[in-house]
Design an enzyme around this catalytic site. Structure first.
Site, PDB file in Angstrom:
ATOM      1  N   ARG A 150       7.512   1.584   6.598  1.00  0.00           N
ATOM      2  CA  ARG A 150       6.302   2.244   7.091  1.00  0.00           C
ATOM      3  C   ARG A 150       5.103   1.680   6.326  1.00  0.00           C
ATOM      4  O   ARG A 150       5.213   1.351   5.146  1.00  0.00           O
ATOM      5  CB  ARG A 150       6.368   3.764   6.879  1.00  0.00           C
ATOM      6  CG  ARG A 150       5.089   4.478   7.326  1.00  0.00           C
ATOM      7  CD  ARG A 150       5.132   5.973   7.114  1.00  0.00           C
ATOM      8  NE  ARG A 150       3.805   6.551   7.256  1.00  0.00           N
ATOM      9  CZ  ARG A 150       3.523   7.843   7.169  1.00  0.00           C
ATOM     10  NH1 ARG A 150       4.492   8.716   6.949  1.00  0.00           N
ATOM     11  NH2 ARG A 150       2.290   8.277   7.300  1.00  0.00           N
ATOM     12  N   HIS A 151       3.954   1.565   7.000  1.00  0.00           N
ATOM     13  CA  HIS A 151       2.696   1.234   6.325  1.00  0.00           C
ATOM     14  C   HIS A 151       2.235   2.485   5.568  1.00  0.00           C
ATOM     15  O   HIS A 151       1.689   3.423   6.175  1.00  0.00           O
ATOM     16  CB  HIS A 151       1.614   0.844   7.335  1.00  0.00           C
ATOM     17  CG  HIS A 151       1.823  -0.477   8.002  1.00  0.00           C
ATOM     18  ND1 HIS A 151       2.071  -1.643   7.310  1.00  0.00           N
ATOM     19  CD2 HIS A 151       1.798  -0.823   9.318  1.00  0.00           C
ATOM     20  CE1 HIS A 151       2.190  -2.641   8.158  1.00  0.00           C
ATOM     21  NE2 HIS A 151       2.039  -2.173   9.383  1.00  0.00           N
ATOM     22  N   VAL A 152       2.418   2.523   4.266  1.00  0.00           N
ATOM     23  CA  VAL A 152       2.006   3.696   3.491  1.00  0.00           C
ATOM     24  C   VAL A 152       1.887   3.285   2.027  1.00  0.00           C
ATOM     25  O   VAL A 152       2.598   2.391   1.554  1.00  0.00           O
ATOM     26  CB  VAL A 152       3.023   4.860   3.651  1.00  0.00           C
ATOM     27  CG1 VAL A 152       4.378   4.507   3.043  1.00  0.00           C
ATOM     28  CG2 VAL A 152       2.485   6.158   3.074  1.00  0.00           C
TER      29      VAL A 152
END
Length: 349
Positions: A150-152
């Protein structure tokens, strides 16, 4: 207990210990050796000294004073059964996700793609929800190991009662990343990305080239110290506000510290073969056979996420951007040196 609370407790314990030591200096001359009161005070002093020493060790191991995390603490609080790829955008992450998806059956793990959001920094409640979602997916999985992407920004799972995953990421030259993201946003909108309540989508881009954007000093490409940006460092520093502040020295130090503690490998897109060799050696439960898979299968596959319309970056634009995002280059060079060192340490086959 949060680090700040532990720090306060240590200071308070130290103050109490000093007070008791002063009291002993005043009282001991008036007490008979071996008296019950003398023994009681000595015992209390020893207990308080042990208490404050214990808390000092806890603070140093969890990085409350900015030092590197103790390897014993990391080994105790990290699980090898969970891999978390908190993807930096426009750094070749889709390639690595595809390799994970292909490798999951072969290597006996499950890969889960968590839903992305337009916002990569999370409130504490949102971080707790992310950790809870990972925990639920782990319970659902029949495989003993699970990888996520995930982009996080970097999230401390242990703050929410879970062990830390093996963190993984992939970065690229900072100017190349900025240029790639700039042009990608103009040809590939992402309408499917989740938006939090109250989120307002930014206005459409005003300029079609980086040169034009820089010439007009547009905030999108004129990186100003002290302003907040979604660059590479926050993905390793975390969700605190200073992590997004451009050229913040504390954010750089924190990002490096978290890398050394929780990221067994951080790959470099410009060094993809070196990256895959190190991954194959250091994370074999997930990446065994990745080099052969990359060269024999992935290179022949179409690259759907590649922007074929992106123009080259001019030397003038590159020089201006390098100056404005200098600490991003400090961090990139640190990661590159670390990866090359890991590669040189691989056994000769």
């Amino acid at each position: 207990m949060p680090i700040s609370v532990r720090l306060a407790s240590a200071r308070e314990g130290c103050a109490v210990r000093v007070t008791i030591e002063m009291a002993l200096v005043l009282l001991l001359p008036r007490l008979r050796v071996g008296s019950a009161l003398t023994l009681l005070l000595l015992l209390l002093l020893l207990l308080l000294m042990a208490y404050t020493a214990h808390h000092h060790v806890r603070i140093s191991r969890t990085g409350g004073n900015g030092e590197a995390l103790d390897p014993r603490h990391v080994a105790l609080h990290q699980t090898p059964h969970v891999l978390f790829f908190n993807r930096v955008p426009k750094c070749g992450s889709e390639m690595l996700v595809l390799l994970l998806q292909w490798l999951q059956a072969r290597n006996g793990f499950r890969h889960v793609r968590l839903k992305n959001s337009v916002r990569r920094y999370l409130t504490r409640d949102e971080q707790a929800a992310l950790v809870e979602e990972v925990g639920e997916r782990l319970q659902e999985s029949p495989e003993p190991r699970v990888s996520f992407d995930r982009h996080v920004y970097f999230t401390n799972f242990s703050n929410h009662g879970f062990k830390m995953p093996l963190y993984l990421n992939l970065v690229r030259d900072p100017v190349e990343k900025v240029a790639s993201r700039f042009y990608y946003a103009r040809v590939t909108p992402r309408p499917g990305a989740a938006t939090p309540p109250g989120y307002t989508r930014p206005a459409p881009p005003r300029y079609t080239s980086l040169e034009e954007c820089l010439q007009h000093h547009d905030p999108e490409c004129t990186f100003l110290p002290g302003h907040m940006y979604d660059l590479t460092i926050p993905y390793f520093c975390g969700h605190k506000e200073f992590c997004r502040e451009l050229n913040n020295e504390a954010a750089l130090r924190e990002a490096k510290r978290q890398v050394e503690a929780w990221f067994p490998v951080v790959g470099i897109l410009e060094e993809v073969n070196v990256t895959l060799a190190v991954l194959q050696h250091r994370l074999p439960h997930y990446f065994a056979g990745v080099l052969d898979l990359y060269h024999n299968d992935l290179l022949a596959a179409p690259h759907y996420n590649m922007n074929q319309q992106r123009p080259p970056t001019s030397p003038e634009v590159e020089a201006a951007l390098r100056t404005n995002i200098s600490l991003e280059y400090d961090f990139y060079n640190f990661l590159k040196q670390r990866l090359v060192k890991q590669y040189l340490e691989l056994p000769v086959t």
